[in-house]
Scaffold this motif. Structure first.
Motif: not given
Length: 211
Positions: A148-170
């Motif tokens: 309920k805070n928007g934290n996401r459990m992905g499908m297990g590959g880590g692709f979206y977290d890796t893809t979006l990490a730079k834009s999120y951190q910036s």
């Protein structure tokens, strides 16, 4: 509540990181007709997302190949409003690179798009016109569970977290990260890892919520 959902077991709230197989089993208990009906219900809330989008917005979608909430209504919505839909491509820069790139969709139906099966089991299409995630306005993210805070459990590959990490951190304002799932995939709390990228919003059959 859809009648088929009454037979799906629930999990107690305040559970941290339940096993993925729990949600996989729940999804597969639903018939194809029930999945389509629930996806159509979720699509009724897309107008709330439109308010944050520019004309001709670029929208990243995905194939629903593992009994997820069907994504065809998302493609229908894009085509109806003149948005430009894209699909993710894994491994375009080599198998060791987990960053997704995105290929435009030129078909009205996901079922009609020529695909091949990636070694991880997902369908994907290839094309020369590949975009980076930062070039999209929205990415609809697949997920196993979300809290309920928007934290996401992905499908297990880590692709979206890796893809979006730079834009999120910036702190970049785009792409918007939107979850698309059944209501039973929403739980009270997930344990967040340092590399996790949270969602900006979530659409389920019961509504849209912003985080």
């Amino acid at each position: 509540m859809h009648p088929e959902l009454k037979n799906i077991e629930t999990i107690e709230l305040k559970v941290s990181n339940p096993p993925r197989r729990h949600f996989t089993r729940q999804r597969r208990q639903l018939s194809a007709g029930a999945r389509r009906q629930l996806a159509n219900s979720a699509s009724l809330h897309l107008f709330k997302l439109q308010q944050r989008l520019p004309p001709r917005a670029r929208i990243g979608l995905y194939y629903d190949g593992f009994a997820e909430l069907p994504t065809q209504p998302l493609l229908d919505w894009c085509q109806r409003l003149g948005y430009v839909p894209y699909l993710p491509v894994v491994g375009s820069l080599g198998n060791d690179d987990k960053r997704l790139r995105f290929v435009p969709i030129y078909h009205a139906k996901l079922l009609n798009i020529p695909t091949r099966i990636h070694s991880l089991g997902m369908k994907q299409n290839h094309h020369r016109r590949l975009l980076w995630a930062r070039e999209l306005d929205v990415i609809i993210c697949p997920l196993t569970a979300v809290d309920k805070n928007g934290n996401r459990m992905g499908m297990g590959g880590g692709f979206y977290d890796t893809t979006l990490a730079k834009s999120y951190q910036s702190g970049a304002k785009k792409p918007l990260k939107i979850g698309w799932c059944y209501d039973f995939q929403v739980i009270e709390q997930l344990e967040r890892q340092p590399w996790d990228v949270p969602l900006d919003g979530l659409i389920t059959p019961s509504g849209l919520r912003w985080f």
